[in-house]
Design an enzyme around this catalytic site. Structure first.
Site, PDB file in Angstrom:
ATOM      1  N   THR A   1      48.019  37.588  33.769  1.00  0.00           N
ATOM      2  CA  THR A   1      47.797  38.873  34.712  1.00  0.00           C
ATOM      3  C   THR A   1      47.192  39.542  35.027  1.00  0.00           C
ATOM      4  O   THR A   1      46.961  40.843  36.164  1.00  0.00           O
ATOM      5  CB  THR A   1      49.293  39.754  33.526  1.00  0.00           C
ATOM      6  OG1 THR A   1      47.951  39.906  32.525  1.00  0.00           O
ATOM      7  CG2 THR A   1      50.351  39.799  33.562  1.00  0.00           C
TER       8      THR A   1
ATOM      9  N   CYS B   1      43.667  35.920  34.086  1.00  0.00           N
ATOM     10  CA  CYS B   1      44.517  35.390  32.418  1.00  0.00           C
ATOM     11  C   CYS B   1      46.011  35.106  33.595  1.00  0.00           C
ATOM     12  O   CYS B   1      45.898  35.386  34.444  1.00  0.00           O
ATOM     13  CB  CYS B   1      44.187  36.573  31.544  1.00  0.00           C
ATOM     14  SG  CYS B   1      45.063  38.042  32.136  1.00  0.00           S
TER      15      CYS B   1
ATOM     16  N   HIS C   1      34.013  51.937  46.144  1.00  0.00           N
ATOM     17  CA  HIS C   1      34.061  53.588  45.662  1.00  0.00           C
ATOM     18  C   HIS C   1      34.065  53.527  43.772  1.00  0.00           C
ATOM     19  O   HIS C   1      33.344  54.337  43.147  1.00  0.00           O
ATOM     20  CB  HIS C   1      35.726  53.706  45.317  1.00  0.00           C
ATOM     21  CG  HIS C   1      35.929  54.572  47.240  1.00  0.00           C
ATOM     22  ND1 HIS C   1      36.917  55.010  47.719  1.00  0.00           N
ATOM     23  CD2 HIS C   1      35.188  54.754  48.637  1.00  0.00           C
ATOM     24  CE1 HIS C   1      37.352  55.862  49.049  1.00  0.00           C
ATOM     25  NE2 HIS C   1      35.940  54.728  49.523  1.00  0.00           N
TER      26      HIS C   1
ATOM     27  N   HIS D   1      30.365  58.250  45.210  1.00  0.00           N
ATOM     28  CA  HIS D   1      31.180  57.903  43.708  1.00  0.00           C
ATOM     29  C   HIS D   1      29.880  57.332  43.234  1.00  0.00           C
ATOM     30  O   HIS D   1      30.529  57.111  41.973  1.00  0.00           O
ATOM     31  CB  HIS D   1      31.734  56.800  45.416  1.00  0.00           C
ATOM     32  CG  HIS D   1      32.784  57.221  45.984  1.00  0.00           C
ATOM     33  ND1 HIS D   1      33.593  57.412  46.003  1.00  0.00           N
ATOM     34  CD2 HIS D   1      32.789  56.185  47.505  1.00  0.00           C
ATOM     35  CE1 HIS D   1      34.396  57.067  47.272  1.00  0.00           C
ATOM     36  NE2 HIS D   1      33.505  57.622  48.005  1.00  0.00           N
TER      37      HIS D   1
ATOM     38  N   ASP E   1      42.080  32.322  30.586  1.00  0.00           N
ATOM     39  CA  ASP E   1      42.457  31.428  29.526  1.00  0.00           C
ATOM     40  C   ASP E   1      42.998  31.364  30.152  1.00  0.00           C
ATOM     41  O   ASP E   1      43.134  30.394  31.775  1.00  0.00           O
ATOM     42  CB  ASP E   1      42.987  33.214  28.869  1.00  0.00           C
ATOM     43  CG  ASP E   1      44.537  33.627  29.578  1.00  0.00           C
ATOM     44  OD1 ASP E   1      44.822  33.379  30.648  1.00  0.00           O
ATOM     45  OD2 ASP E   1      45.006  34.201  28.609  1.00  0.00           O
TER      46      ASP E   1
HETATM   47  C1  RB5 Z   1      49.088  34.724  27.376  1.00  0.00           C
HETATM   48  O1  RB5 Z   1      50.439  33.830  27.694  1.00  0.00           O
HETATM   49  C2  RB5 Z   1      49.094  36.188  28.612  1.00  0.00           C
HETATM   50  O2  RB5 Z   1      49.473  36.731  27.578  1.00  0.00           O
HETATM   51  C3  RB5 Z   1      47.746  36.300  29.166  1.00  0.00           C
HETATM   52  O3  RB5 Z   1      47.530  34.844  30.206  1.00  0.00           O
HETATM   53  C4  RB5 Z   1      47.662  37.635  30.014  1.00  0.00           C
HETATM   54  O4  RB5 Z   1      48.442  37.640  30.933  1.00  0.00           O
HETATM   55  C5  RB5 Z   1      47.478  38.959  29.453  1.00  0.00           C
HETATM   56  O5  RB5 Z   1      47.517  39.769  29.553  1.00  0.00           O
END
Ligand code: RB5
Length: 148
Positions: free
Chosen positions: A66, A64, A97, A132, A7
């Site tokens: 995080t 993304c 694993h 595993h 994203d």
């Molecule tokens: C977008 O702002 C953010 O929420 C997305 O990239 C991600 O981190 C969500 O888990």
């Protein structure tokens, strides 16, 4: 073939990883986004998830902000084992694993140097199998139980 997607929170890192993949002559298919515009991570996680689950691509990379939301999305697809990693040990052991087939990272968590090390070890580490495999089969059984 490797699938890659992000994203907007992971767009810049995706482009940096693509440059490294090009240098390494590693083939990939980019599932977007193709310009840095606000996008819902579930849409990209789903596209890469299906590409891997259907065997169109052997493994995937998803990014993304995080790495968490897009890993949740990919893991909704049966057959996907997506692992959100920000350290080398986890990226290595999720192959050894868990036989993870998608590596997820946070573009706001890891820098390009770390991310490339994670991608490198993820792509070049084989599943250990043995005990595993039984645990992977148990994950698949959870999916199958819900189809009944
Ligand atoms: C977008 O702002 C953010 O929420 C997305 O990239 C991600 O981190 C969500 O888990």
């Amino acid at each position: 073939m490797l699938a890659i997607g992000s994203d907007h929170g992971g767009f810049e890192l995706k482009e940096q990883i693509k440059a490294w993949l090009d240098e390494q002559h590693i083939e990939y298919k980019d599932f977007g986004i193709y310009e840095n515009v606000s996008t819902d991570y579930a849409l990209i996680g789903k596209k890469v998830g299906y590409a891997v689950a259907k065997g169109e691509c052997e493994k995937g990379i998803l990014i993304c902000g995080t790495g968490i939301g897009i890993s949740m999305a990919a893991n909704k697809v049966n057959g996907v084992r997506a692992a959100c990693c920000s350290d080398y040990f986890s990226a290595k052991y999720t192959r050894l694993h868990n036989d993870a087939n998608i590596l997820c990272m946070g573009g706001r968590v890891v820098g390009p140097g770390t991310a490339i090390e994670l991608v490198d070890v993820f792509l070049h580490t084989a599943f250990e199998g043995g005990r595993h495999q039984r645990r992977i089969d148990q994950l698949t059984e959870i999916e199958n139980e819900q189809k009944k």
